[in-house]
Design a protein around this motif. Structure first.
Motif, short mmCIF file in Angstrom:
data_model
loop_
_atom_site.label_atom_id
_atom_site.label_comp_id
_atom_site.label_asym_id
_atom_site.label_seq_id
_atom_site.Cartn_x
_atom_site.Cartn_y
_atom_site.Cartn_z
N ARG A 38 0.83 -1.20 0.00
CA ARG A 38 0.00 0.00 0.00
C ARG A 38 0.87 1.25 0.00
NH1 ARG A 38 -1.77 3.98 2.66
NH2 ARG A 38 -0.50 3.53 4.47
N LEU A 41 2.35 1.71 -3.49
CA LEU A 41 1.35 2.24 -4.41
C LEU A 41 1.10 3.72 -4.17
CD1 LEU A 41 -1.22 -0.70 -4.46
CD2 LEU A 41 0.26 0.03 -6.35
N ARG A 42 1.03 4.10 -2.92
CA ARG A 42 0.82 5.51 -2.57
C ARG A 42 1.98 6.37 -3.07
NH1 ARG A 42 -2.72 9.53 -1.39
NH2 ARG A 42 -1.71 11.05 -0.06
N ARG A 44 3.99 5.72 -5.56
CA ARG A 44 3.91 5.78 -7.02
C ARG A 44 2.83 6.77 -7.46
NH1 ARG A 44 2.43 0.48 -9.79
NH2 ARG A 44 0.50 1.45 -10.43
N PHE A 45 1.70 6.74 -6.79
CA PHE A 45 0.60 7.67 -7.09
C PHE A 45 1.06 9.12 -6.91
CE2 PHE A 45 -2.81 10.32 -5.33
CZ PHE A 45 -3.69 10.32 -6.40
N GLU A 48 3.48 10.08 -9.71
CA GLU A 48 2.77 10.29 -10.98
C GLU A 48 1.96 11.58 -10.95
OE1 GLU A 48 0.56 6.70 -11.71
OE2 GLU A 48 2.37 5.55 -12.17
N ALA A 49 1.36 11.90 -9.82
CA ALA A 49 0.60 13.14 -9.69
C ALA A 49 1.52 14.35 -9.82
CB ALA A 49 -0.14 13.18 -8.36
#
Length: 93
Positions: A38, A41-42, A44-45, A48-49
């Protein structure tokens, strides 16, 4: 962690592990693995943002939320739609 708190957490973990049919150690390893995934993923998010924001600021173009969601809803409904074009969202760089 204090003794009483650690004991209470240990009791909870033992009960939950037993309910799941695994050892407390296996339960904790699984929980830690899911939490690590988790967190990855956070991260990476967020990366990307930040890249998306940099691109939008550099180009001065983006998609309105209404247009973007309309496009996604149409795609999910199985409709053949063209991707929306990015539009200028500010007067100058």
């Amino acid at each position: 962690v204090g003794g009483a708190v650690a004991s209470a957490i240990g009791d909870r973990l033992a009960r939950l592990a037993e309910d799941a049919g695994v050892t407390p150690h296996a339960f904790m390893v699984d929980a830690l693995s899911r939490e690590a995934r988790r967190a990855e993923l956070r991260a990476r998010f967020v990366a990307e943002a930040a890249e998306s924001e940099r691109e939008a600021l550099e180009s001065g173009k983006s998609h309105s939320m209404g247009v973007a969601f309309g496009y996604l809803e149409a795609k999910l409904a199985g409709k053949k739609v063209k991707p929306p074009r990015a539009r200028a969202w500010r007067a100058s760089k």
